[in-house]
Scaffold this motif. Sequence first.
Motif, short mmCIF file in Angstrom:
data_model
loop_
_atom_site.label_atom_id
_atom_site.label_comp_id
_atom_site.label_asym_id
_atom_site.label_seq_id
_atom_site.Cartn_x
_atom_site.Cartn_y
_atom_site.Cartn_z
N LEU A 78 3.51 -4.81 -3.27
CA LEU A 78 3.95 -3.48 -2.82
C LEU A 78 4.59 -3.58 -1.43
N GLU A 79 4.00 -4.43 -0.59
CA GLU A 79 4.52 -4.60 0.76
C GLU A 79 5.92 -5.21 0.73
N LYS A 80 6.05 -6.27 -0.09
CA LYS A 80 7.35 -6.96 -0.19
C LYS A 80 8.44 -6.06 -0.74
N SER A 81 8.06 -5.18 -1.67
CA SER A 81 9.09 -4.30 -2.25
C SER A 81 9.19 -2.97 -1.48
N ASN A 82 8.55 -2.94 -0.30
CA ASN A 82 8.64 -1.78 0.59
C ASN A 82 8.14 -0.47 -0.03
N LEU A 84 5.72 1.58 0.45
CA LEU A 84 4.67 1.78 1.46
C LEU A 84 3.72 2.93 1.13
N GLU A 85 4.25 3.94 0.45
CA GLU A 85 3.37 5.07 0.07
C GLU A 85 2.32 4.59 -0.92
N GLU A 86 2.77 3.82 -1.92
CA GLU A 86 1.85 3.27 -2.94
C GLU A 86 0.86 2.31 -2.29
N LEU A 87 1.36 1.51 -1.33
CA LEU A 87 0.49 0.55 -0.63
C LEU A 87 -0.63 1.29 0.10
N LYS A 88 -0.27 2.40 0.72
CA LYS A 88 -1.27 3.19 1.44
C LYS A 88 -2.36 3.70 0.47
N ILE A 89 -1.92 4.16 -0.70
CA ILE A 89 -2.88 4.67 -1.70
C ILE A 89 -3.82 3.54 -2.14
N VAL A 90 -3.24 2.39 -2.46
CA VAL A 90 -4.05 1.27 -2.97
C VAL A 90 -5.02 0.78 -1.89
N ARG A 91 -4.53 0.66 -0.65
CA ARG A 91 -5.41 0.19 0.43
C ARG A 91 -6.54 1.17 0.70
#
Length: 288
Positions: A78-82, A84-91
């Motif tokens: 998710l980070e590599k593909s930018n 960021l909203e999804e990354l925040k949810i997963v984290r």
Amino acid sequence: MKKIKKAVIPVAGLGTRFLPATKVVPKEMLPIVDKPTLQCIIEEAVSSGIEEIMLITSPYKKTIEDHFDISYELENRLEKSNKLEELKIVRGISKLAKLYYVRQGEPLGSGHAINLAKSFVGDEPFAVMYGDDLMFYDKDKPVLKQLIDVYEKHDCNVIGVQEVEESNVHKYGIIKYDDEVSGKIETIVEKPTKEEAPSLSAGLGRYIIKPEIFNVLDTLKKGVGNEYQFTDAMKELMKKDIFYACKFDGIYCDTGNKTGYLEANIRYALNRKDLREDVINIIKKLID
Ligand code: UTP
């Protein structure tokens, strides 16, 4: 008075009412639109001030631990593909609360499951939340917090209740009040007929319980369905300890049964700004 900081969530049941969906997927992991039921319940616990949660899980429910754990590969991608909203949810999921797990080898009932949390709980009063009983509530009034407020007022055990239709009392544990105005409970009558029902207040999957329950659970006999029932343990504790009902504000959905699950999904979608209009249009189209 000790603060309520711990919750126990039993999630090891077989989910037979929801087969075949629950053959492999735990019912507590079935999504309410895009979020597993259990995550919604853990969020309610956290917004009620709970810091540590023990999940009573089973050998067949490994996805529960995976869901609440860190997922390095997904986060990296998710980070590599930018995204960021999804990354925040997963984290955010892996940081929700301190979670602990214990396995119930065999589904011998809710009482047996909760007794496995004995050493986690120690000598503190604690919350019990059923993993398939989902609550909708105003942001500043989580249902469990309403129960904690009653505990703090009376220093007692608390059962979350709501009024049900007379025609539905046979599905629930119904409260017999010592004094309905104050909420003081005398006992619970399991699944009464409407003639037998001592009130219309049904116990609905949220409890604050004193640690003395474990003395009762240790010697509990099997009850309905040949299982160790948590309600039977509470009834026994009621003979010597004080219980109050908390008539909570909020909407209860039993996601362990099919119509309750469908209702939860529709309600959740209607509460979401990004989905509300589309869902209304779909429902209109379907019923016209
Ligand atoms: P339920 O009675 O709703 O769960 O228990 P169940 O046995 O899975 O239901 P059926 O098979 O559809 O009738 C309430 C909560 O207690 C947990 C369940 O996972 C649910 O969250 N439970 C129940 C356990 O952890 N262990 C058990 O042995 C029984």
